[in-house]
Write a protein that holds these residues in place. Structure first.
Motif, PDB file in Angstrom:
ATOM      1  N   THR A 116      51.270 -23.797 -40.038  1.00  0.00           N
ATOM      2  CA  THR A 116      52.008 -23.786 -38.784  1.00  0.00           C
ATOM      3  C   THR A 116      51.391 -22.871 -37.730  1.00  0.00           C
ATOM      4  OG1 THR A 116      53.449 -22.091 -39.682  1.00  0.00           O
ATOM      5  CG2 THR A 116      54.221 -24.357 -39.854  1.00  0.00           C
ATOM      6  N   GLY A 117      50.161 -22.416 -37.961  1.00  0.00           N
ATOM      7  CA  GLY A 117      49.610 -21.444 -37.017  1.00  0.00           C
ATOM      8  C   GLY A 117      48.691 -22.010 -35.954  1.00  0.00           C
ATOM      9  N   TRP A 118      48.418 -23.287 -35.980  1.00  0.00           N
ATOM     10  CA  TRP A 118      47.342 -23.800 -35.116  1.00  0.00           C
ATOM     11  C   TRP A 118      47.809 -24.538 -33.879  1.00  0.00           C
ATOM     12  CZ3 TRP A 118      46.696 -29.280 -35.198  1.00  0.00           C
ATOM     13  CH2 TRP A 118      47.475 -29.939 -36.157  1.00  0.00           C
ATOM     14  N   ILE A 119      49.107 -24.855 -33.827  1.00  0.00           N
ATOM     15  CA  ILE A 119      49.575 -25.484 -32.603  1.00  0.00           C
ATOM     16  C   ILE A 119      50.770 -24.723 -32.044  1.00  0.00           C
ATOM     17  CG2 ILE A 119      48.769 -27.792 -33.207  1.00  0.00           C
ATOM     18  CD1 ILE A 119      51.533 -28.621 -33.899  1.00  0.00           C
ATOM     19  N   VAL A 120      50.928 -24.839 -30.751  1.00  0.00           N
ATOM     20  CA  VAL A 120      52.131 -24.281 -30.137  1.00  0.00           C
ATOM     21  C   VAL A 120      52.815 -25.431 -29.426  1.00  0.00           C
ATOM     22  CG1 VAL A 120      51.456 -21.904 -29.775  1.00  0.00           C
ATOM     23  CG2 VAL A 120      50.708 -23.611 -28.155  1.00  0.00           C
ATOM     24  N   ASP A 121      54.101 -25.401 -29.343  1.00  0.00           N
ATOM     25  CA  ASP A 121      54.747 -26.467 -28.583  1.00  0.00           C
ATOM     26  C   ASP A 121      55.879 -25.885 -27.760  1.00  0.00           C
ATOM     27  OD1 ASP A 121      57.258 -26.635 -30.131  1.00  0.00           O
ATOM     28  OD2 ASP A 121      55.930 -27.300 -31.711  1.00  0.00           O
ATOM     29  N   ASP A 122      56.173 -26.567 -26.675  1.00  0.00           N
ATOM     30  CA  ASP A 122      57.197 -26.003 -25.802  1.00  0.00           C
ATOM     31  C   ASP A 122      58.587 -26.195 -26.404  1.00  0.00           C
ATOM     32  OD1 ASP A 122      57.722 -28.611 -25.324  1.00  0.00           O
ATOM     33  OD2 ASP A 122      57.327 -28.557 -23.169  1.00  0.00           O
ATOM     34  N   LEU A 123      58.669 -26.975 -27.510  1.00  0.00           N
ATOM     35  CA  LEU A 123      59.947 -27.107 -28.206  1.00  0.00           C
ATOM     36  C   LEU A 123      60.350 -25.744 -28.772  1.00  0.00           C
ATOM     37  CD1 LEU A 123      59.221 -30.365 -30.225  1.00  0.00           C
ATOM     38  CD2 LEU A 123      60.608 -30.166 -28.166  1.00  0.00           C
ATOM     39  N   SER A 124      59.359 -25.031 -29.327  1.00  0.00           N
ATOM     40  CA  SER A 124      59.644 -23.706 -29.897  1.00  0.00           C
ATOM     41  C   SER A 124      60.061 -22.729 -28.802  1.00  0.00           C
ATOM     42  CB  SER A 124      58.408 -23.143 -30.586  1.00  0.00           C
ATOM     43  OG  SER A 124      57.827 -24.103 -31.374  1.00  0.00           O
ATOM     44  N   ALA A 125      59.361 -22.799 -27.686  1.00  0.00           N
ATOM     45  CA  ALA A 125      59.677 -21.891 -26.585  1.00  0.00           C
ATOM     46  C   ALA A 125      61.100 -22.149 -26.101  1.00  0.00           C
ATOM     47  CB  ALA A 125      58.688 -22.109 -25.448  1.00  0.00           C
ATOM     48  N   ARG A 126      61.456 -23.440 -26.031  1.00  0.00           N
ATOM     49  CA  ARG A 126      62.805 -23.791 -25.601  1.00  0.00           C
ATOM     50  C   ARG A 126      63.834 -23.263 -26.601  1.00  0.00           C
ATOM     51  NH1 ARG A 126      62.806 -29.896 -25.013  1.00  0.00           N
ATOM     52  NH2 ARG A 126      60.640 -29.682 -24.437  1.00  0.00           N
ATOM     53  N   ALA A 127      63.483 -23.390 -27.898  1.00  0.00           N
ATOM     54  CA  ALA A 127      64.414 -22.994 -28.949  1.00  0.00           C
ATOM     55  C   ALA A 127      64.767 -21.510 -28.866  1.00  0.00           C
ATOM     56  CB  ALA A 127      63.815 -23.301 -30.318  1.00  0.00           C
ATOM     57  N   ALA A 134      54.797 -32.828 -26.651  1.00  0.00           N
ATOM     58  CA  ALA A 134      55.158 -31.436 -26.341  1.00  0.00           C
ATOM     59  C   ALA A 134      54.234 -30.449 -27.033  1.00  0.00           C
ATOM     60  CB  ALA A 134      56.593 -31.176 -26.779  1.00  0.00           C
ATOM     61  N   VAL A 135      53.364 -30.970 -27.897  1.00  0.00           N
ATOM     62  CA  VAL A 135      52.494 -30.097 -28.687  1.00  0.00           C
ATOM     63  C   VAL A 135      51.193 -29.807 -27.947  1.00  0.00           C
ATOM     64  CG1 VAL A 135      51.038 -30.080 -30.746  1.00  0.00           C
ATOM     65  CG2 VAL A 135      53.413 -30.825 -30.913  1.00  0.00           C
ATOM     66  N   THR A 136      50.782 -28.553 -27.953  1.00  0.00           N
ATOM     67  CA  THR A 136      49.446 -28.222 -27.443  1.00  0.00           C
ATOM     68  C   THR A 136      48.746 -27.361 -28.486  1.00  0.00           C
ATOM     69  OG1 THR A 136      50.400 -26.347 -26.290  1.00  0.00           O
ATOM     70  CG2 THR A 136      49.956 -28.302 -24.964  1.00  0.00           C
ATOM     71  N   LEU A 137      47.445 -27.370 -28.456  1.00  0.00           N
ATOM     72  CA  LEU A 137      46.695 -26.591 -29.442  1.00  0.00           C
ATOM     73  C   LEU A 137      46.614 -25.132 -28.994  1.00  0.00           C
ATOM     74  CD1 LEU A 137      43.905 -29.196 -30.079  1.00  0.00           C
ATOM     75  CD2 LEU A 137      45.755 -28.614 -31.625  1.00  0.00           C
ATOM     76  N   LYS A 138      46.717 -24.264 -29.977  1.00  0.00           N
ATOM     77  CA  LYS A 138      46.703 -22.822 -29.698  1.00  0.00           C
ATOM     78  C   LYS A 138      45.299 -22.385 -29.282  1.00  0.00           C
ATOM     79  CE  LYS A 138      49.051 -19.102 -32.086  1.00  0.00           C
ATOM     80  NZ  LYS A 138      49.624 -18.782 -33.389  1.00  0.00           N
ATOM     81  N   PRO A 139      45.156 -21.784 -28.101  1.00  0.00           N
ATOM     82  CA  PRO A 139      43.805 -21.353 -27.691  1.00  0.00           C
ATOM     83  C   PRO A 139      43.322 -20.151 -28.512  1.00  0.00           C
ATOM     84  CG  PRO A 139      45.410 -20.821 -25.997  1.00  0.00           C
ATOM     85  CD  PRO A 139      46.175 -21.485 -27.105  1.00  0.00           C
ATOM     86  N   PRO A 140      42.035 -20.107 -28.842  1.00  0.00           N
ATOM     87  CA  PRO A 140      41.504 -18.964 -29.593  1.00  0.00           C
ATOM     88  C   PRO A 140      41.279 -17.782 -28.651  1.00  0.00           C
ATOM     89  CG  PRO A 140      39.746 -20.479 -29.080  1.00  0.00           C
ATOM     90  CD  PRO A 140      41.000 -21.078 -28.494  1.00  0.00           C
ATOM     91  N   PRO A 141      40.985 -16.593 -29.187  1.00  0.00           N
ATOM     92  CA  PRO A 141      40.681 -15.462 -28.293  1.00  0.00           C
ATOM     93  C   PRO A 141      39.449 -15.780 -27.431  1.00  0.00           C
ATOM     94  CG  PRO A 141      40.743 -14.789 -30.619  1.00  0.00           C
ATOM     95  CD  PRO A 141      40.888 -16.255 -30.598  1.00  0.00           C
ATOM     96  N   ASP A 142      39.461 -15.294 -26.173  1.00  0.00           N
ATOM     97  CA  ASP A 142      38.356 -15.586 -25.240  1.00  0.00           C
ATOM     98  C   ASP A 142      36.997 -15.153 -25.770  1.00  0.00           C
ATOM     99  OD1 ASP A 142      39.887 -16.848 -23.424  1.00  0.00           O
ATOM    100  OD2 ASP A 142      40.225 -15.092 -22.152  1.00  0.00           O
ATOM    101  N   GLN A 143      37.027 -14.109 -26.609  1.00  0.00           N
ATOM    102  CA  GLN A 143      35.781 -13.546 -27.150  1.00  0.00           C
ATOM    103  C   GLN A 143      34.910 -14.620 -27.821  1.00  0.00           C
ATOM    104  OE1 GLN A 143      34.677 -10.425 -26.965  1.00  0.00           O
ATOM    105  NE2 GLN A 143      32.849 -10.895 -28.169  1.00  0.00           N
TER     106      GLN A 143
END
Lengths: 194, 141
Positions: A107-118, B45-54
């Motif tokens: 669960t660490g590789w994506i973020v979604d605005d659903l979580s932010a809303r929650a 609604a899903v986007t991929l988490k950006p890595p550190p800029d480094q």
């Protein structure tokens, strides 16, 4: 700006390719700079792991550099690198399946605005969202490779059907049918939460 | 497929009309469209988490390190093949020429070495064939 999914290429990219083929490392570096984020995120969407995405996307550029003599300067650079990268990605995926390995840090590789809303909606909604997020990660990870690939290009890269078809060198109908299978499979796996 | 086009907003006006007519007549397609739209809402609604800029600063260096290591591996492999072949050849030559090893033992050692070579070549050939020619290599099992 270079058209990177179709057959059209701008003069600047063409020039960089020709210079790279002549051994100009700075020119190749510029090509990498232009496409590294896109390659990284495509690999991340597919593999779900930061380390693998970084390693595989860099490996694809390294192999592209090794075989740069084969590159046609009249065609865009990214689709060529993507073809190299997708073979590497599919190999990793096959190895993982053979080992029965689970997706790392599911669960660490994506973020979604659903979580932010929650977060604004309170504990009950948060619990529901977190279940949805977990199920969604698992559902995407469990898709067949070719379906996952099309879903990633559509949803994470926001490409049009035509662009996906050109990138993967498949008919638009195949793009649509893979996407349909992917979504159908997601709907089944998310039954009860969506 | 019209349902997919509708969900992704990629229908032409003619296709929109065609789908509208189908939706009016078919409840099943209607519910399929709703189901696909829900999934689209979730995945959209899903986007991929950006890595550190480094990582972008070091990215190119790592690519070149991989290029150099690739060259290194090729040279190392070539050198190892030559050295091993030379050692192998000298070993066989020494074995044939020496009178300290009985004839039957020489024959057994040679047979074992030839057998190992045949198996190695066969396995390597099969691996190469599977990697390059297997028509089912991208099929999900």
């Amino acid at each position: 700006m270079a058209e990177t999914t179709g057959g059209v290429i701008d003069a600047a990219e063409r020039d960089l390719i020709i210079r790279s083929q002549a051994g100009d490392r700075a020119a190749f570096g510029k090509l990498v700079e232009q496409h590294m984020k896109r390659a990284y995120f495509a690999a991340l969407g597919f593999l779900g792991s930061h380390d693998d995405a970084l390693d595989i996307s860099q490996e694809a550029f390294a192999r592209a550099f090794d075989s740069r003599a084969k590159l046609d300067p009249g065609r865009p650079f990214y689709p060529w690198v993507y073809q190299i990268m997708r073979r590497l990605v599919f190999n990793i995926s096959r190895d993982r399946k053979a080992r029965g390995a689970k997706l790392e840090a599911a669960t660490g590789w994506i973020v979604d605005d659903l979580s932010a809303r929650a977060l604004r909606e309170g504990p009950a909604a948060r619990l529901e969202r977190s279940e949805l997020e977990e199920r969604l990660h698992g559902a995407i990870a469990g898709l067949a490779d070719q379906e996952k690939e099309v879903l990633v290009l559509k949803e994470f890269e926001d490409l049009k059907y035509r662009e996906i078809a050109e990138l993967l060198e498949i008919p638009i109908g195949t793009v649509m049918s893979r996407l349909y299978s992917a979504r159908k499979s997601l709907a089944k796996r998310l039954e009860g939460v969506v | 497929m019209l349902v997919m086009g509708k969900v992704d907003g990629e229908l032409s006006p003619e296709e929109e009309n065609e789908l509208a007519a189908i939706l009016e007549a078919d409840d099943e397609i209607n519910s399929e469209l709703r189901r696909m739209e829900k999934i689209k809402t979730v995945t959209g609604a899903v986007t991929l988490k950006p890595p550190p800029d480094q990582i972008w600063e070091d990215y190119m260096n790592s690519v070149y390190q991989k290029v150099e290591r690739g060259v290194g591996w090729i040279l190392l492999s070539l050198g190892a093949i030559v050295i091993l072949s030379y050692g192998f050849w000298n070993g066989i030559k020494g074995l044939i020429e020496t009178s300290a090893v009985p004839l039957f033992l020489k024959g057994a050692i040679l047979a074992a070495l030839v057998g190992a070579a045949v198996i190695t070549v066969s396995v390597v050939r099969e691996k190469v064939f599977m990697k390059t020619k297997d028509p089912y290599r991208e099929i999900q099992r």
